[in-house]
Design a protein around this motif. Structure first.
Motif, PDB file in Angstrom:
ATOM      1  N   GLY A 233       0.760  -1.242   0.000  1.00 28.55           N
ATOM      2  CA  GLY A 233       0.000   0.000   0.000  1.00 28.55           C
ATOM      3  C   GLY A 233       0.790   1.290   0.000  1.00 28.55           C
ATOM      4  N   ALA A 234       2.076   1.239  -0.291  1.00 25.24           N
ATOM      5  CA  ALA A 234       2.847   2.487  -0.358  1.00 25.24           C
ATOM      6  C   ALA A 234       2.228   3.409  -1.400  1.00 25.24           C
ATOM      7  N   TRP A 235       2.168   4.684  -1.070  1.00 21.75           N
ATOM      8  CA  TRP A 235       1.613   5.649  -2.001  1.00 21.75           C
ATOM      9  C   TRP A 235       2.693   6.203  -2.932  1.00 21.75           C
ATOM     10  N   ASN A 236       3.899   6.395  -2.401  1.00 20.81           N
ATOM     11  CA  ASN A 236       5.044   6.895  -3.167  1.00 20.81           C
ATOM     12  C   ASN A 236       6.271   6.068  -2.816  1.00 20.81           C
ATOM     13  N   ILE A 237       7.167   5.916  -3.785  1.00 21.86           N
ATOM     14  CA  ILE A 237       8.449   5.253  -3.552  1.00 21.86           C
ATOM     15  C   ILE A 237       9.534   6.112  -4.183  1.00 21.86           C
ATOM     16  N   LEU A 238      10.569   6.390  -3.409  1.00 19.63           N
ATOM     17  CA  LEU A 238      11.755   7.079  -3.918  1.00 19.63           C
ATOM     18  C   LEU A 238      12.870   6.049  -3.994  1.00 19.63           C
ATOM     19  N   VAL A 239      13.421   5.878  -5.200  1.00 19.46           N
ATOM     20  CA  VAL A 239      14.533   4.950  -5.414  1.00 19.46           C
ATOM     21  C   VAL A 239      15.714   5.749  -5.942  1.00 19.46           C
ATOM     22  N   SER A 240      16.884   5.477  -5.386  1.00 21.01           N
ATOM     23  CA  SER A 240      18.126   6.079  -5.865  1.00 21.01           C
ATOM     24  C   SER A 240      19.157   4.966  -5.973  1.00 21.01           C
ATOM     25  N   VAL A 241      19.810   4.869  -7.125  1.00 14.99           N
ATOM     26  CA  VAL A 241      20.861   3.869  -7.328  1.00 14.99           C
ATOM     27  C   VAL A 241      21.959   4.455  -8.211  1.00 14.99           C
ATOM     28  N   PRO A 242      23.182   3.943  -8.062  1.00 16.42           N
ATOM     29  CA  PRO A 242      24.233   4.329  -9.003  1.00 16.42           C
ATOM     30  C   PRO A 242      23.849   3.833 -10.402  1.00 16.42           C
ATOM     31  N   ILE A 243      24.065   4.678 -11.404  1.00 15.36           N
ATOM     32  CA  ILE A 243      23.756   4.281 -12.781  1.00 15.36           C
ATOM     33  C   ILE A 243      25.025   4.185 -13.628  1.00 15.36           C
ATOM     34  N   VAL A 244      26.142   4.154 -12.953  1.00 14.87           N
ATOM     35  CA  VAL A 244      27.438   3.903 -13.589  1.00 14.87           C
ATOM     36  C   VAL A 244      28.025   2.689 -12.868  1.00 14.87           C
ATOM     37  N   GLU A 245      29.027   2.072 -13.464  1.00 17.08           N
ATOM     38  CA  GLU A 245      29.638   0.931 -12.791  1.00 17.08           C
ATOM     39  C   GLU A 245      30.156   1.388 -11.435  1.00 17.08           C
ATOM     40  N   SER A 246      29.733   0.704 -10.407  1.00 19.62           N
ATOM     41  CA  SER A 246      30.041   1.106  -9.039  1.00 19.62           C
ATOM     42  C   SER A 246      30.359  -0.139  -8.215  1.00 19.62           C
ATOM     43  N   VAL A 247      31.557  -0.658  -8.424  1.00 16.75           N
ATOM     44  CA  VAL A 247      31.979  -1.860  -7.716  1.00 16.75           C
ATOM     45  C   VAL A 247      32.326  -1.481  -6.282  1.00 16.75           C
ATOM     46  N   GLN A 248      31.765  -2.219  -5.332  1.00 17.83           N
ATOM     47  CA  GLN A 248      32.030  -1.933  -3.926  1.00 17.83           C
ATOM     48  C   GLN A 248      31.884  -3.217  -3.132  1.00 17.83           C
ATOM     49  N   GLY A 249      32.817  -3.429  -2.229  1.00 22.98           N
ATOM     50  CA  GLY A 249      32.761  -4.581  -1.336  1.00 22.98           C
ATOM     51  C   GLY A 249      32.342  -4.149   0.049  1.00 22.98           C
TER      52      GLY A 249
END
Length: 179
Positions: A117-133
């Motif tokens: 039932g969420a009314w809004n969702i905010l998504v943020s992600v890297p859109i370039v290669e972002s290798v991280q351990g």
């Protein structure tokens, strides 16, 4: 990392101001970037955090205190196992979270959030290669999927509703709204 690139934050803040949600679940708040950014704009919002790495709660002062309030409620758990009621909110934030799980888990999580039932969702992600351990002893900081912005567009389109998109040079942000 428990921090986030500044890119897309002004764009996200504009949408927050427009929608003015009264209940928010912030998934993987890290240092509380979105609570710090959004809280001053709209008082009286109930903020819930779902943080998988318990040491961050203390390290970044996420718990409410008498002198400082960042989150009203904190759940230390893997969001993929969280109760559905935590997603029945005006806004659910996945700020730099979806890359920390396999793609199929991120898609399933977004579907669960909408079903709850969420009314809004905010998504943020890297859109370039972002290798991280692992970072600072936190294995959950590893990037398990590199998101392509067109792929995220398609995932959110499949949820119904409508999504606005910001594509920066390193981060992509999406504000999905139930219609």
């Amino acid at each position: 990392m428990p921090t986030s690139d500044a890119e897309g934050k002004d764009w996200s803040l504009e949408r927050f101001r427009y929608h003015l949600p009264n209940t928010v679940t912030d998934v993987g708040p890290g240092e509380g970037t979105y609570a710090k950014l959004f809280r001053p704009v709209h008082e009286g919002v109930w903020w819930t955090a779902v943080e998988i790495h318990k040491p961050y709660v203390r390290k970044y002062g996420l718990k409410s205190t008498k002198t400082r309030t960042m989150y009203d409620e904190i759940h230390v758990e893997d969001v993929r196992e969280s109760a559905a009621h935590l997603f029945h909110r005006d806004l659910v934030i996945l700020g730099d979270v979806a890359e920390h799980m396999p793609r199929e888990d991120a898609v399933a999580l977004l579907e669960r959030i909408v079903e709850a039932g969420a009314w809004n969702i905010l998504v943020s992600v890297p859109i370039v290669e972002s290798v991280q351990g692992e970072v600072d002893g936190n294995p959950h900081e590893a990037h398990l999927h590199q998101w392509d912005p067109d792929d995220m567009d398609g995932v959110l389109a499949g949820l119904g509703g409508k999504a606005e998109t910001f594509r920066g040079s390193t981060l992509g942000c999406w504000w999905w709204t139930r219609t």
